[in-house]
Design a protein around this motif. Structure first.
Motif, PDB file in Angstrom:
ATOM      1  N   THR A 298      39.835  64.040  47.946  1.00  0.00           N
ATOM      2  CA  THR A 298      38.798  63.259  48.621  1.00  0.00           C
ATOM      3  C   THR A 298      37.432  63.541  48.004  1.00  0.00           C
ATOM      4  OG1 THR A 298      38.810  64.945  50.336  1.00  0.00           O
ATOM      5  CG2 THR A 298      39.893  62.896  50.841  1.00  0.00           C
ATOM      6  N   LEU A 299      37.176  64.818  47.658  1.00  0.00           N
ATOM      7  CA  LEU A 299      35.877  65.138  47.056  1.00  0.00           C
ATOM      8  C   LEU A 299      35.717  64.413  45.722  1.00  0.00           C
ATOM      9  CD1 LEU A 299      33.257  66.686  46.803  1.00  0.00           C
ATOM     10  CD2 LEU A 299      34.510  68.526  45.728  1.00  0.00           C
TER      11      LEU A 299
ATOM     12  N   ASN B 272      28.554  53.497  42.295  1.00  0.00           N
ATOM     13  CA  ASN B 272      27.437  52.839  42.957  1.00  0.00           C
ATOM     14  C   ASN B 272      26.112  53.122  42.273  1.00  0.00           C
ATOM     15  OD1 ASN B 272      28.034  51.290  45.531  1.00  0.00           O
ATOM     16  ND2 ASN B 272      29.437  53.012  45.614  1.00  0.00           N
ATOM     17  N   MET B 273      25.994  54.360  41.726  1.00  0.00           N
ATOM     18  CA  MET B 273      24.746  54.706  41.058  1.00  0.00           C
ATOM     19  C   MET B 273      24.611  53.959  39.744  1.00  0.00           C
ATOM     20  SD  MET B 273      24.299  58.729  41.499  1.00  0.00           S
ATOM     21  CE  MET B 273      23.427  59.408  42.888  1.00  0.00           C
TER      22      MET B 273
ATOM     23  N   PHE C 173      37.292  61.815  44.543  1.00  0.00           N
ATOM     24  CA  PHE C 173      37.247  60.364  44.718  1.00  0.00           C
ATOM     25  C   PHE C 173      35.876  59.934  45.232  1.00  0.00           C
ATOM     26  CE2 PHE C 173      38.264  56.306  46.722  1.00  0.00           C
ATOM     27  CZ  PHE C 173      39.023  55.722  45.735  1.00  0.00           C
ATOM     28  N   ALA C 174      35.336  60.712  46.185  1.00  0.00           N
ATOM     29  CA  ALA C 174      34.014  60.380  46.722  1.00  0.00           C
ATOM     30  C   ALA C 174      32.971  60.430  45.623  1.00  0.00           C
ATOM     31  CB  ALA C 174      33.655  61.356  47.835  1.00  0.00           C
ATOM     32  N   ILE C 175      33.058  61.447  44.765  1.00  0.00           N
ATOM     33  CA  ILE C 175      32.094  61.540  43.660  1.00  0.00           C
ATOM     34  C   ILE C 175      32.230  60.314  42.754  1.00  0.00           C
ATOM     35  CG2 ILE C 175      31.488  62.863  41.601  1.00  0.00           C
ATOM     36  CD1 ILE C 175      32.212  65.376  43.116  1.00  0.00           C
TER      37      ILE C 175
ATOM     38  N   ILE D 108      33.235  57.288  43.577  1.00  0.00           N
ATOM     39  CA  ILE D 108      32.649  56.110  44.224  1.00  0.00           C
ATOM     40  C   ILE D 108      31.123  56.164  44.154  1.00  0.00           C
ATOM     41  CG2 ILE D 108      32.424  54.868  46.403  1.00  0.00           C
ATOM     42  CD1 ILE D 108      35.119  54.545  45.283  1.00  0.00           C
ATOM     43  N   ILE D 109      30.571  57.363  44.374  1.00  0.00           N
ATOM     44  CA  ILE D 109      29.111  57.494  44.317  1.00  0.00           C
ATOM     45  C   ILE D 109      28.617  57.159  42.915  1.00  0.00           C
ATOM     46  CG2 ILE D 109      27.237  59.170  44.409  1.00  0.00           C
ATOM     47  CD1 ILE D 109      28.759  60.519  46.689  1.00  0.00           C
TER      48      ILE D 109
ATOM     49  N   GLN E 186      34.170  48.868  42.235  1.00  0.00           N
ATOM     50  CA  GLN E 186      35.130  49.736  42.898  1.00  0.00           C
ATOM     51  C   GLN E 186      36.415  49.006  43.241  1.00  0.00           C
ATOM     52  OE1 GLN E 186      32.161  51.050  45.440  1.00  0.00           O
ATOM     53  NE2 GLN E 186      32.483  49.562  47.048  1.00  0.00           N
TER      54      GLN E 186
END
Lengths: 298, 430
Positions: free
Chosen positions: A98-99, A109-110, A101-103, A105-106, A119
């Motif tokens: 999850t960590l 977006n950046m 994957f979250a990075i 996605i961020i 995404q």
């Protein structure tokens, strides 16, 4: 129905991808590491994005290297959390992927305005665009769809990997300690398998998406496992299922006008659940009692 | 900075709603997640959170818009189906847990993607709202959503608090609960329902892919700080609520940012910080404790070696000879001698080592503990004298003065150990 070249290409590529995934998935399943496969396929996302950003295109070698590194990193973090920090295995898997994957996605977006990567594309993939994404040589000659080449290359590498390390993989999957005793580097074999999984994830994500790669890794081997107890027939059945899923998935998706990759997984899911139902009911009404299970043959 | 003040003073009532919502759902899912973490079923939450996607899509298709009641019901039903299938497959096939969970997760997600693309191609203008369920957007929580999601979160928290005894029995020892007559099947059913509800209310803010983190990470992180269930729940809830608010703040400041990933990043920061720095259980403190213990045992062994030398009648101890009695560990030995000299247990007289009075009584204490323990094992445990040394070698570093007094008393202040060696006392001549 007349011969449709695009349909053939899509089905062909999808079959190749599901065979590569299935081959690796068999060993992941036997090692009880299916969830690690899931974790890796989520965790390669930041690697893909960074590679994408560095090379400026999704064709770059950087993407594959970045994702491969991230896949190995995820395996190492999971092992570190489990062995050094003494977090239980399921929680270490859950936290790690999850960590990462979250990075990912961020980062998407950046960098959304700098790279052509959204995404949804990473998550679901779109194999339907495969015939228009051509590999064009410098002289302007079209060699055919790029992703098909990637998939074939991937299948060749995966088959070579499994053919060359078949004995080692089998041994460490069934009895890691025995393998260690007779001198097989089980840790290295494990890491090599994880690297192959991350490489396969990367080379397939454009076509089927990062999450549905998991389905191809897990569902065909799990279905085949319900029907057979021999490793060779497990592998053969997995490949056959992969091909069937690709064909049925394509036409079903054509019928309801939806995502091909999603439909492939849905078809696989129906076969899986059907097999489970069939296998679990059969002994009770045919034989009266369940037959004693034989030990797993190799 | 003005953003910060604007956000945290809640001038805008919608921000207040969002913060209340994310806090409630964070605490609710942390509570449920902590229990399922203790039950070693953390990844079931991951499966459920992927599995709600087809339900959300079906709810959306039936309602034709983003109606929270339809969506929550749809999500709940498909989550329940996934949970049921997981346990059914577990008891009816020979597949391993991880294969079952990974299959269910990806199959349901595949169905979800099919439905999502079908909706996409139907051209419904409300479609944009649906994408938020994949990655979550807490800012989009409206007042009417809050009543449903917040209400469900409060329901979860209250149920888990009221039936704390039953649920802790479920996760720690379900067989015991069954044997004293509790309906464990029903309790597990209720627990699964709560877990699905927690996932369902979380997807709006966190998204289906990352919801697993909100269930797993708070419990895993809090586990490093305490061994008590009630404290565990409080700490997990606090981690979850704080990261929820921080994640919401980031996605408020940077408008196109989804909330879910940021909440997960903050939550993971808390988790990794706990794994590394938590007192007692953290990697760092365990490393320090281990180093300290190894240092202490080596010093103890050094004192013991000199004491044994004196017993055998040696009078002088050149430092080189001490180095040789610990082969290949010269650096460590030198360090230990320096430390012992510094703490006034040894004196280094031009390359010759000798005890100070304090050092001698410390050495006697260690040898005494060793021999007392050997005698105890021999007399009370009936272990042969040639088998007692190894255990005593470990316990001489750990036995406390209280235990020493107890052993002395129990063995009636003995003079000799099983190897017929003297047990040294403080006022003995040596």
């Amino acid at each position: 129905m007349s011969f449709d070249q695009n349909a053939f290409l899509i089905i062909f590529t999808a079959s190749i991808i599901s065979i590569s995934c299935g081959l690796l998935g068999v060993f992941m399943m036997l090692r009880k590491m299916s969830m690690t496969g899931d974790a890796i396929s989520h965790a390669v996302l930041p690697g893909i994005v960074i590679g994408f950003f560095v090379s400026g295109s999704q064709r770059g070698l950087e993407v594959i290297i970045g994702a491969g590194l991230l896949g190995i990193l995820a395996t190492l973090i999971i092992n570190w959390l489990k062995n050094k920090a003494k977090v239980q295995l399921d929680a270490s898997i859950g936290i790690t992927f999850t960590l990462l994957f979250a990075i990912g996605i961020i980062l998407i977006n950046m960098l959304a305005y700098k790279v052509d990567l959204d995404q949804e594309c990473v998550l679901y993939g779109e194999i339907a665009y495969l015939p228009i994404d051509l590999w064009i040589t410098n002289s302007g000659f079209s060699m055919g769809p790029r992703i098909t080449y990637l998939a074939v290359l991937n299948l060749v590498l995966v088959s070579a990997f499994i053919y060359l390390l078949y004995k080692e993989l089998t041994l460490t999957s069934f009895d890691e300690n025995f393998g260690l005793v007779i001198g097989i580097p089980a840790g290295a074999i494990n890491l090599a398998l994880m690297s192959m999984v991350s490489y396969t994830t990367v080379s397939s994500f454009e076509a089927v998406g990062a999450i549905l790669v998991v389905a191809l890794l897990v569902v065909p081997p799990a279905t085949a496992f319900l029907w057979t107890k021999k490793l060779t027939s497990l592998i053969k059945l997995t490949c056959a299922l992969g091909i069937f899923i690709a064909i049925a998935g394509y036409y079903m998706a054509y019928l309801v006008d939806s995502s091909i990759a999603g439909m492939m997984v849905a078809v696989g899911g129906v076969i899986f659940l059907g097999s489970a139902l069939f296998k679990s009911i059969k002994p009770n009404f045919i034989f009266g009692t369940s037959t004693p299970s034989k030990p797993l043959e190799i | 900075m003005s953003d910060f003040v604007y956000f945290f003073t809640f001038q805008d009532s919608s921000i207040a709603f969002v913060v209340i919502g994310i806090t409630l759902l964070g605490i609710g899912s942390a509570y449920v997640g902590t229990y399922s973490f203790l039950d070693k079923k953390a990844l079931l939450g991951d499966a459920i959170s992927h599995a709600v996607l087809p339900g959300i899509c079906l709810g959306f298709m039936l309602a034709g818009e983003k109606n929270p009641i339809y969506i929550v019901t749809g999500a709940f039903l498909s989550g329940a189906l996934a949970t049921f299938l997981t346990s059914w497959l577990k008891s009816n096939t020979r597949l391993s847990d991880d294969a079952i969970i990974a299959s269910i997760l990806s199959i349901f997600f595949g169905f979800g993607v099919v439905l999502l693309t079908v909706i996409q191609k139907s051209g419904n203008p409300e479609m944009a709202g649906l994408n938020q369920f994949i990655f979550g957007n807490a800012i989009a929580i409206l007042e009417e959503d809050l009543y449903i999601y917040g209400g469900l979160a409060v329901l979860i928290i209250i149920t888990l608090t009221v039936f704390k005894k039953e649920f802790s029995m479920l996760v720690f020892n379900a067989d015991f609960g069954k044997s004293i007559g509790y309906p464990m099947g029903a309790i597990r059913l209720i627990f699964n329902v709560l877990m699905i509800l927690a996932v369902v209310i979380g997807i709006q803010a966190i998204g289906v892919v990352l919801m697993a983190a909100l269930l797993i990470a708070p419990g895993a992180a809090a586990r490093f700080w305490t061994d008590k269930l009630s404290k565990l729940l409080l700490i997990a809830g606090a981690f979850s609520a704080v990261s929820g608010i921080m994640g919401t703040y980031v996605s408020f400041v940077i408008p196109q940012m989804p909330t879910g990933p940021w909440v997960v990043v903050f939550l993971s920061l808390f988790a990794f910080a706990s794994f590394l720095f938590a007192p007692k259980k953290g990697v760092l403190s365990r490393y320090v404790a281990r180093r300290y213990y190894l240092k202490k045992t080596h010093q103890d062994h050094l004192l013991k070696a000199i004491f044994h030398g004196i017993e055998k009648g040696k009078s002088s101890f050149p430092i080189e000879e001490i180095y040789q009695s610990f082969p290949y560990r010269k650096g460590e030995t030198k360090q230990s001698i320096d430390n012992l000299v510094k703490s006034e247990l040894l004196i280094n007289n031009q390359g010759f080592i000798d005890f100070t009075p304090k050092g001698k009584s410390e050495a006697k204490r260690i040898v005494r503990l060793h021999r007392l323990w050997e005698l105890y094992l021999n007399e009370y445990m009936n272990i042969a004298p040639d088998h007692v040394h190894d255990s005593a070698e470990k316990l001489e570093h750990i036995l406390t003065p209280e235990l020493e007094a107890l052993l002395e008393n129990r063995l009636n202040y003995p003079k000799l150990d099983p190897h017929q060696e003297t047990i040294p006392r403080d006022n003995d001549e040596l």
